[in-house]
Design a protein around this motif. Structure first.
Motif, PDB file in Angstrom:
ATOM      1  N   UNK A 191       0.834  -1.201   0.000  1.00  0.00           N
ATOM      2  CA  UNK A 191       0.000   0.000   0.000  1.00  0.00           C
ATOM      3  C   UNK A 191       0.872   1.254   0.000  1.00  0.00           C
ATOM      4  N   UNK A 192       1.929   1.256   0.828  1.00  0.00           N
ATOM      5  CA  UNK A 192       2.817   2.419   0.894  1.00  0.00           C
ATOM      6  C   UNK A 192       3.573   2.618  -0.418  1.00  0.00           C
ATOM      7  N   UNK A 193       3.913   1.512  -1.071  1.00  0.00           N
ATOM      8  CA  UNK A 193       4.609   1.602  -2.362  1.00  0.00           C
ATOM      9  C   UNK A 193       3.773   2.382  -3.372  1.00  0.00           C
ATOM     10  N   UNK A 194       2.506   2.008  -3.509  1.00  0.00           N
ATOM     11  CA  UNK A 194       1.670   2.658  -4.516  1.00  0.00           C
ATOM     12  C   UNK A 194       1.204   4.048  -4.074  1.00  0.00           C
ATOM     13  N   UNK A 195       1.086   4.254  -2.765  1.00  0.00           N
ATOM     14  CA  UNK A 195       0.769   5.592  -2.267  1.00  0.00           C
ATOM     15  C   UNK A 195       1.925   6.545  -2.570  1.00  0.00           C
ATOM     16  N   UNK A 196       3.153   6.048  -2.410  1.00  0.00           N
ATOM     17  CA  UNK A 196       4.334   6.861  -2.699  1.00  0.00           C
ATOM     18  C   UNK A 196       4.439   7.169  -4.190  1.00  0.00           C
ATOM     19  N   UNK A 197       4.105   6.196  -5.025  1.00  0.00           N
ATOM     20  CA  UNK A 197       4.114   6.441  -6.471  1.00  0.00           C
ATOM     21  C   UNK A 197       3.080   7.501  -6.847  1.00  0.00           C
ATOM     22  N   UNK A 198       1.942   7.494  -6.145  1.00  0.00           N
ATOM     23  CA  UNK A 198       0.886   8.471  -6.432  1.00  0.00           C
ATOM     24  C   UNK A 198       1.337   9.887  -6.104  1.00  0.00           C
ATOM     25  N   UNK A 199       1.979  10.070  -4.958  1.00  0.00           N
ATOM     26  CA  UNK A 199       2.410  11.425  -4.579  1.00  0.00           C
ATOM     27  C   UNK A 199       3.642  11.880  -5.348  1.00  0.00           C
ATOM     28  N   UNK A 200       4.450  10.917  -5.770  1.00  0.00           N
ATOM     29  CA  UNK A 200       5.665  11.271  -6.517  1.00  0.00           C
ATOM     30  C   UNK A 200       5.317  11.940  -7.834  1.00  0.00           C
ATOM     31  N   UNK A 201       4.222  11.531  -8.454  1.00  0.00           N
ATOM     32  CA  UNK A 201       3.789  12.128  -9.720  1.00  0.00           C
ATOM     33  C   UNK A 201       3.553  13.620  -9.590  1.00  0.00           C
ATOM     34  N   UNK A 202       3.175  14.037  -8.373  1.00  0.00           N
ATOM     35  CA  UNK A 202       2.841  15.441  -8.139  1.00  0.00           C
ATOM     36  C   UNK A 202       3.915  16.173  -7.322  1.00  0.00           C
ATOM     37  N   UNK A 203       5.049  15.504  -7.137  1.00  0.00           N
ATOM     38  CA  UNK A 203       6.175  16.098  -6.387  1.00  0.00           C
ATOM     39  C   UNK A 203       5.774  16.547  -4.984  1.00  0.00           C
ATOM     40  N   UNK A 204       4.978  15.722  -4.322  1.00  0.00           N
ATOM     41  CA  UNK A 204       4.564  16.023  -2.947  1.00  0.00           C
ATOM     42  C   UNK A 204       5.496  15.304  -1.983  1.00  0.00           C
ATOM     43  N   UNK A 205       6.229  16.019  -1.138  1.00  0.00           N
ATOM     44  CA  UNK A 205       7.102  15.365  -0.156  1.00  0.00           C
ATOM     45  C   UNK A 205       6.294  14.383   0.680  1.00  0.00           C
ATOM     46  N   UNK A 206       6.786  13.156   0.785  1.00  0.00           N
ATOM     47  CA  UNK A 206       6.005  12.094   1.433  1.00  0.00           C
ATOM     48  C   UNK A 206       6.863  11.280   2.394  1.00  0.00           C
ATOM     49  N   UNK A 207       6.304  11.050   3.556  1.00  0.00           N
ATOM     50  CA  UNK A 207       6.972  10.236   4.575  1.00  0.00           C
ATOM     51  C   UNK A 207       6.222   8.914   4.716  1.00  0.00           C
ATOM     52  N   UNK A 208       6.974   7.814   4.808  1.00  0.00           N
ATOM     53  CA  UNK A 208       6.380   6.497   5.044  1.00  0.00           C
ATOM     54  C   UNK A 208       6.954   5.921   6.327  1.00  0.00           C
ATOM     55  N   UNK A 209       6.107   5.305   7.129  1.00  0.00           N
ATOM     56  CA  UNK A 209       6.559   4.644   8.352  1.00  0.00           C
ATOM     57  C   UNK A 209       6.689   3.152   8.067  1.00  0.00           C
ATOM     58  N   UNK A 210       7.891   2.612   8.258  1.00  0.00           N
ATOM     59  CA  UNK A 210       8.180   1.226   7.902  1.00  0.00           C
ATOM     60  C   UNK A 210       8.176   0.307   9.119  1.00  0.00           C
ATOM     61  N   UNK A 211       7.365   0.627  10.104  1.00  0.00           N
ATOM     62  CA  UNK A 211       7.387  -0.123  11.369  1.00  0.00           C
ATOM     63  C   UNK A 211       7.035  -1.596  11.217  1.00  0.00           C
ATOM     64  N   UNK A 212       6.322  -1.964  10.145  1.00  0.00           N
ATOM     65  CA  UNK A 212       5.896  -3.357  10.001  1.00  0.00           C
ATOM     66  C   UNK A 212       7.050  -4.325   9.810  1.00  0.00           C
ATOM     67  N   UNK A 213       8.218  -3.828   9.443  1.00  0.00           N
ATOM     68  CA  UNK A 213       9.337  -4.725   9.182  1.00  0.00           C
ATOM     69  C   UNK A 213      10.223  -4.928  10.412  1.00  0.00           C
ATOM     70  N   UNK A 214       9.972  -4.199  11.483  1.00  0.00           N
ATOM     71  CA  UNK A 214      10.811  -4.300  12.670  1.00  0.00           C
ATOM     72  C   UNK A 214      10.617  -5.626  13.385  1.00  0.00           C
ATOM     73  N   UNK A 215      11.701  -6.132  13.983  1.00  0.00           N
ATOM     74  CA  UNK A 215      11.656  -7.376  14.753  1.00  0.00           C
ATOM     75  C   UNK A 215      12.188  -7.124  16.158  1.00  0.00           C
ATOM     76  N   UNK A 216      13.478  -6.923  16.267  1.00  0.00           N
ATOM     77  CA  UNK A 216      14.103  -6.748  17.581  1.00  0.00           C
ATOM     78  C   UNK A 216      13.875  -5.360  18.156  1.00  0.00           C
TER      79      UNK A 216
END
Length: 279
Positions: A191-216
């Motif tokens: 979802x974040x991948x395609x959301x980022x692609x959507x905002x990139x088209x319009x040059x909107x600075x975008x932050x993504x939180x990658x917390x789902x990949x954390x383990x330790x």
């Protein structure tokens, strides 16, 4: 020991749990997370701090039943205690008055998005929030998001609540009708991948939180390393938030699948251990 003060299910497999942790409540900021361990034999899992009450000395986490520990946590009751709760950890969200902020969350990713929506609103921004889920029964924090958003758009895959479609459809509608100064996206990696692609088209600075990949959660295991702008970063110590347009989401998706088999085996073993109790 950290006592559970309140617990409620927001959907069938997602629970909001309020924990007594006064020092963490006093220090936490939007974007911070905790590491908890239920008992001495348990694993450590990271959870975003969804809310805090300094006066009551409590923090709120939202957990989804996915693995063994998240199942155990969601099945705990008010008055039960958690052995270890460590935090606040991670780099806090950069909050500033930038104008109009588009906040988009998918699934249980709406939980870590909530404190950011709050903070962005308190900073004086116009906040437009888009939340999405497969069906209306899986939509969480609708009332809370509405309270702190200038506008709330709800998207469901089947159209059972709000508009029918993916989160990106709701984002596009906002972007095409008005100027958006900044975007924040949190949810499943795809979802974040395609959301980022959507905002990139319009040059909107975008932050993504990658917390789902954390383990330790402390940088020692290395499982949460991701490529951001061609550089290796560790989500738990350098993030969890990064420039969404620089994240290699394909690599992240591949890494997320690395533990699927072991997680499934662990969960099946956990279910087998419950059979004597259930029978």
């Amino acid at each position: 020991m950290f006592k559970i003060i309140k617990k409620e299910f927001l959907s069938k497999n997602v629970a909001r749990i309020i924990i007594e942790a006064p020092y963490i409540a006093k220090s936490r900021k939007a974007g911070n997370f905790i590491i908890l361990r239920i008992d001495k034999n348990g694993e450590r899992i990271p959870l975003t701090i969804a809310d805090a009450n300094i006066e009551k000395g409590t923090i709120t986490v939202i957990a989804q039943k996915v693995g063994v520990t998240s199942h155990k946590l969601c099945d705990m009751n008010v008055g039960d205690t958690i052995l270890d709760v460590v935090g606040p950890l991670g780099t806090a969200t950069h909050i500033a008055n930038v104008g109009t902020v588009l906040c988009a969350g998918g699934g249980v990713g709406v939980a870590p998005l909530f404190p950011i929506v709050q903070a962005m609103k308190f900073a004086g921004n116009r906040v437009i929030t888009v939340i999405a889920a497969r069906t209306k029964d899986l939509v969480i924090l609708e009332d809370e998001m509405r309270e702190y958003s200038d506008e709330l758009i709800i998207m469901t895959d089947d159209g059972s609540l709000g508009e029918k479609g993916l989160v990106t459809l709701g984002m596009e509608k906002v972007i095409q009708r008005e100027k958006v100064n900044e975007a924040v996206v949190i949810g499943p990696a795809v979802m974040m991948k395609f959301a980022a692609l959507a905002t990139k088209k319009y040059n909107i600075p975008t932050v993504a939180s990658l917390n789902t990949i954390m383990v330790d959660g402390t940088g020692m295991c290395g499982a949460c390393r991701v490529s951001v702008g061609g550089k290796t970063e560790f989500v738990c110590v350098n993030g969890p938030e990064f420039d969404a347009h620089q994240v290699n989401f394909d690599e992240m998706l591949s890494r997320l699948n690395a533990y699927k088999e072991k997680e499934a085996t662990g969960y099946n073993d956990y279910l087998k251990s419950l059979e004597p109790i259930l029978n």
